[in-house]
Each structure stands twice: as structure tokens, then as C-alpha cells.
Motif scaffolding. Sequence first.
Motif, PDB file in Angstrom:
ATOM      1  N   HIS A 444      60.086 123.394   7.928  1.00  0.00           N
ATOM      2  CA  HIS A 444      61.048 122.533   7.237  1.00  0.00           C
ATOM      3  C   HIS A 444      60.676 121.068   7.391  1.00  0.00           C
ATOM      4  N   SER A 448      59.530 118.542   4.406  1.00  0.00           N
ATOM      5  CA  SER A 448      60.316 117.323   4.173  1.00  0.00           C
ATOM      6  C   SER A 448      59.430 116.086   4.199  1.00  0.00           C
ATOM      7  N   VAL A 456      64.663 118.846   0.660  1.00  0.00           N
ATOM      8  CA  VAL A 456      64.339 120.152   1.234  1.00  0.00           C
ATOM      9  C   VAL A 456      65.589 120.674   1.939  1.00  0.00           C
TER      10      VAL A 456
END
Length: 727
Positions: A444, A448, A456
Motif C-alpha cells: 500500500h 501510494s 490508493v
Amino acid sequence: MSSLLSRIAVYSARHRALVIGLWLVALVGLAFASHAAGTKYTSSVTVSGSDSAAAGDVMSRSFSDTLSDSSPIVFHTDDGTLTDAEHRGVVEESLQALSQSPDIEAATNPLEEGSEAISADGRTAYTTIVPTEPLGDLSVEDAEAILDTAAGPAEGTGVEVEAGGQLGSAITEPDTRVSELIGISAAILILVLVFGTITAMALPIVAAIAGLIAGLSIISLMGHVLDVPDVAPTLATMIGLGVGIDYSLFIVTRARSARHGGMSIPDAIGHAAATSGSAVAFAGATVVIALLSLAVSGLSLITMLGQAAAVVVVVAVLASMTLLPALLGLCGDRIESLRVGRDRRPTLGHSPVWRRWGSAVARRPGIFAAASVVVLLMLASPVRGLELGLTDESSSPTSTTSRQAYDLLADGFGAGSNGPLLVTADLGSEPATGPDDPRLVRLHEDLSAAEGAAAVEAPRVSEDGTAALINVVPAGSPTSDVTKDLVGEARDEIIPAAGVEAYVGGSTAQQLDLADRIGERLPLIIAVVVGLSMVLLLVAFRSVIVPLQAALVNLLAVGSAYGIVTAVFQDGHGASVIGLDGAIPIVSYVPMMMFAILFGLAMDYQVFLLSRVREEIDAGKSARQAVIDGLAGTGKVIASAAAIMVAVFASFILNGDPTVKEFGVGLASAILIAGSMVCVLLPAAMLLMGARTWWLPRWLDRFLPSISIEGAPHAPAANAPPRPQPA
């Protein structure tokens, strides 16, 4: 073959009531069956073995079979915000109606606290619906019913409701009726000028429309058992109208000529079927083989498009071999009634104008050949910058719900919201306990930090922890280089660095994978289509040089058409003239389909010219005189047939679907170029080669079967009139 076609045509003419009755029964039955079953085409694109296909498999296994088909339904108001009491109630009522719909598995609430599905100004929001079955398998009526369910509570409230994504695309079905009417009207005008009688003009139109109705009905029924793409009916309509009218034009012209040469009506029809009918059957077989060759692409989308187009070509050939002779027998000599213009007796087409043109080419074949090649290479020059891509709804008509939803999402959330990426992690071997799993956190964070990512969402873990899903909104539109680069970066750098097995899915990733796979397979398709076409010509004309000449002319014509499509759509030259706001990407499968279609159709005109030249040589003429007389005998009909095909294809440029526009421009320009080159470059090449055009090694001659495309002179039709001798 020629004697069989002659017997079929004569039987159809003598038993015209039976044949016409059987066609009417078949048309009514097929039309009723397809209408009762409804339309069921697919807009889904699955590239087996691709990264997006792997993502879809993980989503189907751990989340939902239809999660990859999720689509937005957009709410917008210009009066206040959607969080106002009056507007909030409308949105919530719409969401409740959607949740109760049997076609919807789930629908998110954009108004709940912490939701990122409402714009900063509060005027635009969207719910993401997950259908109970793939949206690509829904009929237009089913898709419209989903939108009506959402829009019903908003009527008269000042809240606008539009459908985007695959749902909006399913509703925005291209309307081909205007294009069909324009194409048929142009064909009628050309046929009247060629035949000089309204009755003769009507026969090819009736046969073509009957064949088209039957072909489209069969394709509609195929959609219930096979994944037929939603663009297939439009493409089939373009091809069916063109070949249906062209094939009938050749046969009617030959039948009228034979009748005025002294044959009885049945013999004239049989003679036309044995000569021009044989050429039609061979030309149709060439087109069908070229279309079916698309199966080597390994892509279901391309394979089904080829098969659907092949269906209408086969039906068009059957109509020209059975229904058309029956109509000719029904009309008899009344085919010359309702004359327009001066009274002229139709001939075999030995036009003085085309004879003079052939003589001019024969005097300077080198100059004509060189000039043609130079022009074709100039037209093909833009193809060096050709890039395969995908279009989005930004190029659709502003009146469609998909375009309005696109614009609302782009204004409220950025263009990337129209094509989010679904990064799917497969955690089957080491299930995650939640979104705070270190692997997911790393993935993640890296997503991002990517330059091309605008937003995101937090990881969403499946109930059994075997998979996770991260929704990534690109900073650019689905067709932009930013999105393409982001997909590549995620696959090549971000995912491997996170140490997790993950894939990039979603409709945008699917389209990019399709473009990459087509780019890989296009050379193979070209090789297979060209190779099979050359083998057919080798067998038909018993010459090594003829297939090489034909392939070269066709390749130059197709390359020129590619150049024109690149200049108009990718570079934007003249895009506004055809109803586009500017340059758009070239849809990945358009060039591949164009090649198969055009190589087959362009070969038709070459077959008619080559078969007539071969016939003249068999009659004892020199190679030079045979080319001149062959061009004089076929030039008018070939030019008329090409003009009809160009008019039909060009009429589809008016369609609002940008993909259909690309097919219209590409096919129309290619047929125009190919038809012109059959009357310029091909005769020049044959004249330069002279008698060597028909050279065949003795060892190969022993192995090839002997066929005659136009039937004569080995098997002349009964009561055939004496051949006129050249002065």
C-alpha cells in the motif's frame, strides 16, 4: 464447382416460388427466434495467461465472481449538495432500490461517514455496484433496467443519475440504423447508374438485406451460447451489406449480359452462376478463410469477431447463389423495366473507357507501377508511429449516459476515477490476519508513493485471509500514458519489491493486456492470412507470380489504410470533421480485424480481374492484350462494386462509437485504395511481367488440382453465345 453452381441457380430460377418461400420462412423464423431470445453480447475482455486474468481469478475465488465487473452509478446535483436532507433521501432511496434488485449483489453507500466516494464540494458522489452476473453478459434491456432502478427515485428531484464503467457501456449500444440507411441509399444510387433500371437495382438490395437479416439473427442466437463481443453486430452489418450487394452486382451484371447475348432466361442465370457465381464463391471463401484465420491469435475476442463476420459472408454467398437466381427467374425480362436515363443494352462490360485506360497503362506500365507504389508508401508513412491502445468514454457522444458519468467523475474526482486499477494479492499460502499485514502495508505504501497514483484505498482482505484487494486511482485517464506507466511500474517494480504475489486487474489493465497481446500476435496473423490467400490463388490460377503480385498489392493497400487511420485518429488530423473532439488512441483490435477483413475483400476484386485475364489468355490472346481486355471487361463492375463498399463503410463514420468510426474510416479508405490499385498497380505489374505472370514449375503443376474460377472455357454454358473477336 461451376457446373454445380449452375445447376443450383437454374433450379432456384425454375422453382422460384419454393426458394423464395423457404427464404421467407427462414427469415421469419430466425428473426422471431432472435427477438424472443433477446440480445446477449459481452463487453468483457479476458486475455488468458495475462496478469489481469490472474487478478480476475483471485477475485473470483476469494471475493466475488463479478467483482471485476463492478461499475459506478453517479449522483450529481447543481442545487446545493448531496448531503442536504432532500438530496440525501433521494440517494438513499436509490441505494435501497439497488440493494433489492435481483441483478445487484452489493452497492456501496457514498454518503456514509469517511467515504471517499463523494467529491470535495459535495455535489457529486458514486456508488460502486457489484452485479450478480457479469455485466458483459447482460442484455441492453437488463443494463437499462439497473439504471432505471437507480434513477427512478431521482425523477423530478434535481438529482442526476448516470451509469459509468461497463454498465454505462452496455447501455450505450451503437445505433447503426442511420448508417445502414445512408449506405443502402448510396448503393441504390450507384446501382441505378450501373444498371440503368430500377428493377435490376432492386435485386441486389433485396438479396443483401435478406442475407443481412439472416446473418444478424444467427449472430444474435450465437450470443446465448458463445461470448460474442458487443461490437460484432455492427461490424457484421458493415461487412454483410457490402459483400451482399457486391456479390449480387457481379451475378446480375453477367446474367443480363448473357440474356441480351441470346440465351434463354434459365440458361442466362445458369451461365452467370457458372462464371461470376464461381468467382463469387471463391472470393467469399477467401474472405471467410481470412476471418477464421484470426483464431490463431489465441484471443477469444478476436476469434469471435472473425467468426461473427464470417457468418454474414457465408449467408451473403448463399443468398447470391439461391435467392438471387430465384428473383432473377421471377423478374425474367421485366428486369429491364423502369428504365432510368438513356436506353442501353447491357454488355459483358467491355467498356470503351476502361479499354482506353488499359491501353494507357499498357503503354507505360513502369511509370504507373512506380507512381502507385510511391503514393501508397506516402499514405502508409504515418504507420511508423502506430500505437495500439484503448479508448474510454471521453470520446463517446455527450448525449450518452456513459459519457455523462465519465465527465461527472472526472470533474469531481479526477480522470483516473474512470479507470481504477484493482491490485489483487494472492495470500493463499500465508493468509493475512487483516489489512495491517506487513506485506500489505508495504504494498500500500509503495503504491501510494508511485508518481502516477492519485489515490490508493486501504487494503481489503477476504474473509478467509487468502486474498487482498487494493483499489488504485491513477492520476491520468484510462487512455493516458500515465496510467499505462503506472501499470508497468506496479507489475515490474512495486509488487516484486513488496515480496507478495500480486496482480494488477480491472478493465483498464485488461485492455492494456489485450493491446500487448495483439501487438505480439499481429505479425503471426498477417503471415497466416497472407500465406493462405497466396495458396488459394496459387491453386486457382496455377501461377507462382500471381499470388506474389496480389499479396504485394494488398499489403501496400492495407499499409496505406493503416497510415490513414493513424493520421486521423492517433495524430488527430481531421478528427473534428468526423465528430471527434481530437486525437484518440487506436483500439487495439481494430488493425488486426482490418487486416483480415481487407485482405479478404480486396482479394475479391483481384480475383474478378485475374479470372477475366486468365479467360482471355485461354482464348488465345497475348498476355498484353489479355490484360487490356480483362480490364475493359471488369473495370466498370469492379469500380462500381468498390464504390458501393466504400459508401457502406463510410456511412458508419457517422456512428457515435469511436471504435466504429475507426472501422469505418479504415475499411472505407482501404477498399478505395485497393479497388484503385486493382485497376492500376496490378495490371501494371502483370504487363511488366508479361507471359511470365503465369509461370508455374512443371513439378508443381503435377501436384496442384485443376479448377477454373469462372467455369469457362473448359465447361462452357449451354447455348452460350459466340465470343466476340477483337477487331
